[in-house]
Design an enzyme around this catalytic site. Structure first.
Site, PDB file in Angstrom:
ATOM      1  CE  LYS A  71      -4.006   2.228   0.668  1.00  0.00           C
ATOM      2  NZ  LYS A  71      -5.438   1.649   0.019  1.00  0.00           N
ATOM      3  CB  SER A  78      -4.657   9.588   3.755  1.00  0.00           C
ATOM      4  OG  SER A  78      -5.422   9.357   2.791  1.00  0.00           O
ATOM      5  CG  ASP A  94      -7.156   0.485   3.279  1.00  0.00           C
ATOM      6  OD1 ASP A  94      -7.910  -0.224   4.109  1.00  0.00           O
ATOM      7  OD2 ASP A  94      -7.397   1.312   2.630  1.00  0.00           O
ATOM      8  N   GLY A  98      -3.803   0.609  -4.718  1.00  0.00           N
ATOM      9  CA  GLY A  98      -3.966   2.170  -4.923  1.00  0.00           C
ATOM     10  C   GLY A  98      -4.757   2.849  -3.933  1.00  0.00           C
ATOM     11  CB  ALA A  99      -5.389   5.507  -1.935  1.00  0.00           C
ATOM     12  CG  ASN A 137     -17.313  -5.565  -3.177  1.00  0.00           C
ATOM     13  OD1 ASN A 137     -17.862  -6.647  -2.974  1.00  0.00           O
ATOM     14  ND2 ASN A 137     -16.755  -4.816  -2.365  1.00  0.00           N
ATOM     15  NE  ARG A 138     -25.899  -6.406  -4.104  1.00  0.00           N
ATOM     16  CZ  ARG A 138     -26.605  -7.451  -3.785  1.00  0.00           C
ATOM     17  NH1 ARG A 138     -26.667  -8.171  -4.367  1.00  0.00           N
ATOM     18  NH2 ARG A 138     -27.568  -7.069  -2.949  1.00  0.00           N
ATOM     19  N   PRO A 147     -20.989 -10.753  -3.644  1.00  0.00           N
ATOM     20  CG  PRO A 147     -21.520 -12.692  -2.339  1.00  0.00           C
ATOM     21  CD  PRO A 147     -20.716 -12.144  -3.343  1.00  0.00           C
TER      22      PRO A 147
END
EC number: 6.3.3.3
Length: 223
Positions: free
Chosen positions: A37, A41, A50, A112-113, A171-172, A201
Protein backbone atom coordinates in the site's frame (compact mmCIF):
# COMPACT_ATOMS: atom_id res chain seq x y z
CA UNK A 1 8.24 -6.69 -12.17
CA UNK A 2 5.75 -9.52 -11.78
CA UNK A 3 2.60 -8.35 -10.03
CA UNK A 4 -0.75 -6.63 -10.15
CA UNK A 5 -2.05 -3.11 -9.52
CA UNK A 6 -5.46 -3.01 -7.81
CA UNK A 7 -7.41 0.19 -8.39
CA UNK A 8 -11.05 1.20 -8.08
CA UNK A 9 -13.68 3.48 -9.52
CA UNK A 10 -14.13 5.29 -6.19
CA UNK A 11 -13.32 5.07 -2.51
CA UNK A 12 -15.17 2.60 -0.30
CA UNK A 13 -15.95 0.02 -2.98
CA UNK A 14 -14.12 -2.91 -1.34
CA UNK A 15 -10.75 -2.64 -3.05
CA UNK A 16 -8.76 -3.75 0.01
CA UNK A 17 -11.11 -6.66 0.60
CA UNK A 18 -10.57 -7.86 -2.97
CA UNK A 19 -6.81 -7.30 -2.75
CA UNK A 20 -6.59 -9.36 0.45
CA UNK A 21 -8.61 -12.19 -1.10
CA UNK A 22 -6.29 -12.26 -4.12
CA UNK A 23 -3.23 -12.32 -1.87
CA UNK A 24 -4.55 -15.17 0.27
CA UNK A 25 -5.57 -17.21 -2.79
CA UNK A 26 -2.19 -16.73 -4.46
CA UNK A 27 -0.25 -17.63 -1.34
CA UNK A 28 -2.44 -20.66 -0.72
CA UNK A 29 -1.57 -21.77 -4.26
CA UNK A 30 2.13 -21.54 -3.43
CA UNK A 31 3.02 -18.17 -4.95
CA UNK A 32 5.21 -15.94 -2.79
CA UNK A 33 3.29 -12.71 -3.42
CA UNK A 34 3.54 -9.67 -1.16
CA UNK A 35 1.06 -6.82 -0.78
CA UNK A 36 1.97 -3.13 -0.87
CA UNK A 37 0.00 0.00 0.00
CA UNK A 38 2.17 2.90 -1.21
CA UNK A 39 0.25 5.50 0.80
CA UNK A 40 -2.75 5.49 3.11
CA UNK A 41 -4.59 8.33 4.77
CA UNK A 42 -7.45 8.85 7.18
CA UNK A 43 -6.71 5.74 9.21
CA UNK A 44 -8.67 5.27 12.44
CA UNK A 45 -6.03 4.20 15.03
CA UNK A 46 -8.61 1.94 16.69
CA UNK A 47 -9.11 -0.17 13.55
CA UNK A 48 -6.78 -2.21 11.31
CA UNK A 49 -5.56 -0.06 8.44
CA UNK A 50 -5.57 -1.13 4.79
CA UNK A 51 -1.84 -1.80 5.10
CA UNK A 52 -2.43 -3.88 8.25
CA UNK A 53 -4.96 -5.99 6.38
CA UNK A 54 -2.64 -6.49 3.41
CA UNK A 55 0.20 -7.46 5.74
CA UNK A 56 -2.03 -9.98 7.53
CA UNK A 57 -3.03 -11.47 4.17
CA UNK A 58 0.69 -12.02 3.51
CA UNK A 59 1.24 -13.69 6.89
CA UNK A 60 3.28 -10.72 8.15
CA UNK A 61 6.07 -11.45 5.67
CA UNK A 62 7.33 -7.84 5.68
CA UNK A 63 7.33 -4.99 8.25
CA UNK A 64 4.41 -2.57 8.04
CA UNK A 65 6.63 0.40 7.16
CA UNK A 66 7.97 -1.53 4.17
CA UNK A 67 4.51 -2.45 2.93
CA UNK A 68 3.29 1.15 3.41
CA UNK A 69 5.97 3.85 3.02
CA UNK A 70 3.56 6.76 3.64
CA UNK A 71 0.78 7.14 6.24
CA UNK A 72 -1.23 10.32 6.81
CA UNK A 73 -3.86 11.22 9.38
CA UNK A 74 -6.18 13.34 7.23
CA UNK A 75 -8.81 11.46 5.15
CA UNK A 76 -7.62 13.03 1.91
CA UNK A 77 -5.85 12.02 -1.28
CA UNK A 78 -2.19 11.29 -0.42
CA UNK A 79 -0.85 14.37 -2.20
CA UNK A 80 -3.36 16.61 -0.42
CA UNK A 81 -2.87 14.94 2.98
CA UNK A 82 0.89 15.31 2.63
CA UNK A 83 0.53 19.00 1.75
CA UNK A 84 -1.70 19.58 4.79
CA UNK A 85 0.86 17.88 7.04
CA UNK A 86 3.82 19.72 5.51
CA UNK A 87 5.25 16.58 3.91
CA UNK A 88 5.89 15.31 0.40
CA UNK A 89 5.34 12.02 -1.38
CA UNK A 90 8.03 10.77 -3.76
CA UNK A 91 7.08 8.53 -6.67
CA UNK A 92 10.72 7.45 -6.98
CA UNK A 93 10.77 6.30 -3.35
CA UNK A 94 7.62 4.24 -3.87
CA UNK A 95 8.95 2.66 -7.06
CA UNK A 96 12.23 1.80 -5.34
CA UNK A 97 10.32 0.25 -2.41
CA UNK A 98 8.18 -1.82 -4.79
CA UNK A 99 11.24 -3.03 -6.70
CA UNK A 100 12.94 -3.98 -3.44
CA UNK A 101 9.89 -6.07 -2.53
CA UNK A 102 9.91 -7.63 -5.98
CA UNK A 103 13.54 -8.64 -5.49
CA UNK A 104 12.61 -10.56 -2.31
CA UNK A 105 9.32 -12.09 -3.48
CA UNK A 106 7.92 -13.70 -6.62
CA UNK A 107 5.24 -11.06 -7.18
CA UNK A 108 3.94 -7.80 -5.73
CA UNK A 109 0.31 -6.71 -5.44
CA UNK A 110 0.11 -2.92 -5.22
CA UNK A 111 -3.13 -1.43 -3.93
CA UNK A 112 -3.96 2.16 -4.84
CA UNK A 113 -6.17 4.60 -2.94
CA UNK A 114 -9.60 5.48 -4.28
CA UNK A 115 -9.68 5.82 -8.06
CA UNK A 116 -7.05 5.66 -10.77
CA UNK A 117 -6.50 9.42 -11.05
CA UNK A 118 -6.30 10.19 -7.32
CA UNK A 119 -3.29 12.51 -6.80
CA UNK A 120 -0.41 10.54 -5.32
CA UNK A 121 2.23 13.28 -5.44
CA UNK A 122 2.18 16.94 -6.46
CA UNK A 123 2.75 15.84 -10.07
CA UNK A 124 1.65 12.23 -10.38
CA UNK A 125 -1.48 10.14 -9.94
CA UNK A 126 -1.86 6.44 -9.19
CA UNK A 127 -2.05 5.86 -12.95
CA UNK A 128 1.50 7.17 -13.20
CA UNK A 129 2.56 4.72 -10.50
CA UNK A 130 0.99 1.78 -12.35
CA UNK A 131 2.84 2.82 -15.51
CA UNK A 132 6.12 3.29 -13.67
CA UNK A 133 5.83 -0.22 -12.23
CA UNK A 134 4.69 -1.75 -15.52
CA UNK A 135 1.77 -3.53 -13.87
CA UNK A 136 -1.63 -4.49 -15.27
CA UNK A 137 -4.61 -3.04 -13.39
CA UNK A 138 -7.54 -4.83 -11.81
CA UNK A 139 -10.54 -2.50 -11.44
CA UNK A 140 -12.87 -2.90 -8.45
CA UNK A 141 -16.25 -1.16 -8.72
CA UNK A 142 -19.66 -1.00 -7.07
CA UNK A 143 -22.24 -3.39 -8.44
CA UNK A 144 -25.12 -0.87 -8.44
CA UNK A 145 -26.42 2.18 -10.26
CA UNK A 146 -23.73 4.42 -11.79
CA UNK A 147 -21.09 1.74 -12.06
CA UNK A 148 -21.30 1.37 -15.84
CA UNK A 149 -20.15 4.94 -16.40
CA UNK A 150 -17.49 4.75 -13.67
CA UNK A 151 -16.04 1.50 -14.99
CA UNK A 152 -16.09 2.64 -18.62
CA UNK A 153 -14.29 5.88 -17.73
CA UNK A 154 -11.67 4.03 -15.70
CA UNK A 155 -11.04 1.52 -18.47
CA UNK A 156 -10.80 4.34 -21.00
CA UNK A 157 -8.24 6.11 -18.80
CA UNK A 158 -6.20 2.92 -18.47
CA UNK A 159 -6.16 2.32 -22.20
CA UNK A 160 -5.28 5.93 -22.98
CA UNK A 161 -2.17 5.44 -20.81
CA UNK A 162 -1.43 1.97 -22.24
CA UNK A 163 -1.89 0.30 -18.87
CA UNK A 164 -3.08 -3.29 -19.43
CA UNK A 165 -6.48 -4.20 -17.97
CA UNK A 166 -6.23 -7.36 -15.86
CA UNK A 167 -9.96 -7.53 -15.21
CA UNK A 168 -12.99 -5.97 -13.53
CA UNK A 169 -14.65 -7.02 -10.28
CA UNK A 170 -18.07 -5.73 -9.19
CA UNK A 171 -18.68 -5.59 -5.45
CA UNK A 172 -22.04 -5.33 -3.68
CA UNK A 173 -21.50 -2.62 -1.05
CA UNK A 174 -25.11 -2.47 0.20
CA UNK A 175 -27.73 -5.11 0.95
CA UNK A 176 -30.43 -3.62 -1.28
CA UNK A 177 -30.49 -4.25 -5.01
CA UNK A 178 -31.39 -1.53 -7.48
CA UNK A 179 -32.84 -1.98 -10.99
CA UNK A 180 -29.41 -1.68 -12.64
CA UNK A 181 -27.80 -4.70 -10.95
CA UNK A 182 -29.11 -7.42 -13.34
CA UNK A 183 -27.93 -5.41 -16.35
CA UNK A 184 -24.56 -3.98 -15.31
CA UNK A 185 -22.35 -6.94 -16.17
CA UNK A 186 -23.63 -7.10 -19.76
CA UNK A 187 -23.46 -3.33 -20.22
CA UNK A 188 -19.90 -3.15 -18.91
CA UNK A 189 -18.88 -6.00 -21.20
CA UNK A 190 -20.55 -4.28 -24.17
CA UNK A 191 -18.89 -0.92 -23.54
CA UNK A 192 -15.42 -2.10 -22.52
CA UNK A 193 -15.05 -5.46 -24.24
CA UNK A 194 -14.21 -6.98 -20.86
CA UNK A 195 -16.79 -9.02 -18.97
CA UNK A 196 -16.41 -8.64 -15.19
CA UNK A 197 -14.66 -11.57 -13.53
CA UNK A 198 -17.14 -11.70 -10.66
CA UNK A 199 -19.98 -9.91 -8.91
CA UNK A 200 -19.38 -10.25 -5.19
CA UNK A 201 -22.37 -10.51 -2.85
CA UNK A 202 -23.17 -8.35 0.16
CA UNK A 203 -22.74 -10.36 3.38
CA UNK A 204 -22.74 -8.68 6.79
CA UNK A 205 -20.61 -11.29 8.56
CA UNK A 206 -16.99 -10.30 7.83
CA UNK A 207 -15.49 -13.79 8.09
CA UNK A 208 -18.19 -15.34 5.91
CA UNK A 209 -17.84 -12.56 3.37
CA UNK A 210 -14.05 -12.98 3.19
CA UNK A 211 -14.52 -16.69 2.49
CA UNK A 212 -17.05 -15.99 -0.28
CA UNK A 213 -14.86 -13.34 -1.91
CA UNK A 214 -11.91 -15.73 -1.94
CA UNK A 215 -13.96 -18.53 -3.48
CA UNK A 216 -15.48 -16.29 -6.17
CA UNK A 217 -12.05 -14.98 -7.22
CA UNK A 218 -10.07 -18.22 -6.92
CA UNK A 219 -8.20 -19.00 -10.12
CA UNK A 220 -9.43 -15.86 -11.90
CA UNK A 221 -6.50 -13.53 -11.24
CA UNK A 222 -3.12 -14.13 -12.82
CA UNK A 223 0.19 -12.53 -11.84
Amino acid sequence: MRGLFVTATDTGVGKTEVACAILRNARAAGLDVIGMKPAQSGHDPGEPSDADRLRAACDGAEPLEVICPYTFAAPLAPAVAARVEGKTVSLARIVDAARALAARHEAVLVEGAGGLLVPLTERETYADLARALGLAALVVARAGLGTVNHVALTVEALRARRIPLAGIVLNRTVAEDDPSVPHNVAEIARLTGCEPLATLPFVRDIAERASIVRSRLAGKIQF
